[in-house]
Design a protein around this motif. Sequence first.
Motif, PDB file in Angstrom:
ATOM      1  N   ASP A  57     124.891  30.736  62.648  1.00 16.32           N
ATOM      2  CA  ASP A  57     124.438  32.126  62.750  1.00 16.32           C
ATOM      3  C   ASP A  57     125.144  32.923  61.662  1.00 16.32           C
ATOM      4  O   ASP A  57     126.372  33.063  61.663  1.00 16.32           O
ATOM      5  CB  ASP A  57     124.776  32.689  64.133  1.00 16.32           C
ATOM      6  CG  ASP A  57     124.169  34.074  64.373  1.00 16.32           C
ATOM      7  OD1 ASP A  57     123.793  34.733  63.390  1.00 16.32           O
ATOM      8  OD2 ASP A  57     124.092  34.476  65.545  1.00 16.32           O
ATOM      9  N   GLU A  68     129.161  24.551  65.838  1.00 17.65           N
ATOM     10  CA  GLU A  68     128.603  25.906  65.892  1.00 17.65           C
ATOM     11  C   GLU A  68     129.411  26.766  64.935  1.00 17.65           C
ATOM     12  O   GLU A  68     130.637  26.833  65.037  1.00 17.65           O
ATOM     13  CB  GLU A  68     128.697  26.479  67.311  1.00 17.65           C
ATOM     14  CG  GLU A  68     128.134  27.892  67.437  1.00 17.65           C
ATOM     15  CD  GLU A  68     128.253  28.454  68.837  1.00 17.65           C
ATOM     16  OE1 GLU A  68     127.986  29.664  69.003  1.00 17.65           O
ATOM     17  OE2 GLU A  68     128.634  27.708  69.763  1.00 17.65           O
ATOM     18  N   ASP A  91     123.814  21.031  64.011  1.00 12.67           N
ATOM     19  CA  ASP A  91     124.587  22.275  63.981  1.00 12.67           C
ATOM     20  C   ASP A  91     123.793  23.479  64.487  1.00 12.67           C
ATOM     21  O   ASP A  91     122.556  23.502  64.456  1.00 12.67           O
ATOM     22  CB  ASP A  91     125.062  22.564  62.549  1.00 12.67           C
ATOM     23  CG  ASP A  91     125.946  21.464  61.995  1.00 12.67           C
ATOM     24  OD1 ASP A  91     126.762  20.922  62.755  1.00 12.67           O
ATOM     25  OD2 ASP A  91     125.816  21.158  60.792  1.00 12.67           O
ATOM     26  N   TYR A  92     124.571  24.508  64.898  1.00 10.90           N
ATOM     27  CA  TYR A  92     124.023  25.847  65.160  1.00 10.90           C
ATOM     28  C   TYR A  92     124.766  26.799  64.230  1.00 10.90           C
ATOM     29  O   TYR A  92     125.995  26.902  64.282  1.00 10.90           O
ATOM     30  CB  TYR A  92     124.236  26.266  66.614  1.00 10.90           C
ATOM     31  CG  TYR A  92     123.753  27.670  66.909  1.00 10.90           C
ATOM     32  CD1 TYR A  92     122.450  27.906  67.325  1.00 10.90           C
ATOM     33  CD2 TYR A  92     124.609  28.763  66.744  1.00 10.90           C
ATOM     34  CE1 TYR A  92     122.004  29.199  67.578  1.00 10.90           C
ATOM     35  CE2 TYR A  92     124.171  30.059  67.005  1.00 10.90           C
ATOM     36  CZ  TYR A  92     122.872  30.271  67.415  1.00 10.90           C
ATOM     37  OH  TYR A  92     122.427  31.552  67.659  1.00 10.90           O
ATOM     38  N   ASP A 109     119.217  20.852  63.113  1.00 10.99           N
ATOM     39  CA  ASP A 109     119.966  22.101  63.044  1.00 10.99           C
ATOM     40  C   ASP A 109     119.164  23.295  63.553  1.00 10.99           C
ATOM     41  O   ASP A 109     117.928  23.319  63.496  1.00 10.99           O
ATOM     42  CB  ASP A 109     120.393  22.375  61.595  1.00 10.99           C
ATOM     43  CG  ASP A 109     121.176  21.219  61.002  1.00 10.99           C
ATOM     44  OD1 ASP A 109     122.127  20.769  61.649  1.00 10.99           O
ATOM     45  OD2 ASP A 109     120.812  20.768  59.903  1.00 10.99           O
ATOM     46  N   THR A 110     119.922  24.304  64.036  1.00 14.76           N
ATOM     47  CA  THR A 110     119.345  25.606  64.349  1.00 14.76           C
ATOM     48  C   THR A 110     120.026  26.640  63.470  1.00 14.76           C
ATOM     49  O   THR A 110     121.251  26.802  63.519  1.00 14.76           O
ATOM     50  CB  THR A 110     119.561  25.969  65.832  1.00 14.76           C
ATOM     51  OG1 THR A 110     118.912  24.989  66.653  1.00 14.76           O
ATOM     52  CG2 THR A 110     118.991  27.338  66.134  1.00 14.76           C
TER      53      THR A 110
END
Length: 493
Positions: free
Chosen positions: A365, A345, A362-363, A380-381
């Motif tokens: 942001d 993350e 994975d994450y 993935d996000t």
Amino acid sequence: LKLGSDVSSASTKKAWSFKSSTATYKQTTGEGYALEDNAITYTKKATKTLVTVKGVTSTDGLKVSGKTVTVSKASLGTSKVTISDGYTLKLGSDVSSASTKKSWSFKSSTATYKQTTGAGYTLEDNAITYTKKSSKTLATVKGATATKGLKVSGKTVKLAASALSNKVTVSGAYTFDFASDYSKATITGSSSNDTIIARGKKVLVKGGNGSDTIQLLGTGTLTGGAGNDTFILKSSGTITDYEEGDKISLSSGAAEIETKGKDVIFNGKVTLTGAADKSVTYIEDGANKIYEPEETDNAVEFNAKGTAVTLNVTYEEDRFDISDYPAYKNKIITIKASAVKHKLEIIGNKNANKITGTDEDDYIDGKAGGDILTGGKGKDTLVGDDGNDSLDGGAGNDSLWGGIGDDTLHGGDGRDVFIYYDGDGDDVISDYTSIDKVMVLSGKVENPLDDTDGNVTFKIGSGQIVFPNSANKYIEIINEYGNVQSRHFIQNN
């Protein structure tokens, strides 16, 4: 006893007969009487097969002498000739034997080593076989200037500089041994398993695909290419693409190994570029040994300006948040995690971040700012959050949410889900395919519009999503639970 003049004596005759490519040598005995040891015996008519020869065209070229059958040209075709047990085949003096010749030819800067077989017959294991005329390429040297200077000895092609340009490509099941006068040159192998010896100075050898053996007896740079390659170096040299599965062999004696940056150096002279984090197999005193990368504490490396951070293979945490590093949290722009071997993350900051994930799930942001987020091979996000972001999922079944701002979403390979919330802005999904889906969390989805260029636009609440070149595709809208809300097919006008 004496036989009368009107009594027929028994007679014996030997002769060939022929039928359907088989010649049969028979002994025929006629009926009659014989006087022997003062006794008269009667012999009835009989036929006995002595020998058969299969695969011939006629009996014209067959001759029997004792237990040997000589086959001349008149009886030979292209079929294999065999003989029955107890007899031996022999080639007639007028029969041509198959001949083999190997030689170089040259055309348009390519030297070709060919084997030419002349038509003829071979007697082996008491059978005669026909070989038709044929030609077979054994080796090629592209970039040659002549054939003088190319010499074949057994399974080795020896190449002198006088026969070569400064860039050559070789192929064939031979060892290509380049003389010491061939320097400042580039040698390229084929897609097969090549064996190349370079004796000159400042030589670049590219093995190409295949499991190659490259021997550097002078100086230069070696690139093995795909496959499990073996590098043999006498003194100094550079290996540019060492991968686990490759092997190196150095001159005799114990190897002294050190790392310098991302490189591994043997004996101060042989450099393996970018191999510091790899297991290196090398041969020492005839035995395979393995150099393992040293464990370091440099799991997180910041550049000198504090604007970029690299997470190395030794990074063990499941989360990386730049806010956990007060000295850098407002400076960092680039976060690179591609060396990490587990899912992660990653949380960015208010800057326009450029974040690269791992090959796992994975994450990522990006937080505020116009971010560039790149996933790897995993599921993935990617969340752009505020700002005009660019998201690339890479391979795998990814989820991409641009967030507030005018974002560009690229799913890459796999079954991707693109997420939109009313108020997110005007987004573009650049590579939508019919196996992807659009998840709308809020906002009314209007009927789609298309233009003459095949671009499709969905108005959603106060914003929109544009699908370039998406006419004639099915576009599926789902809700937050994954249930299909609508499915659209826009035909290009």
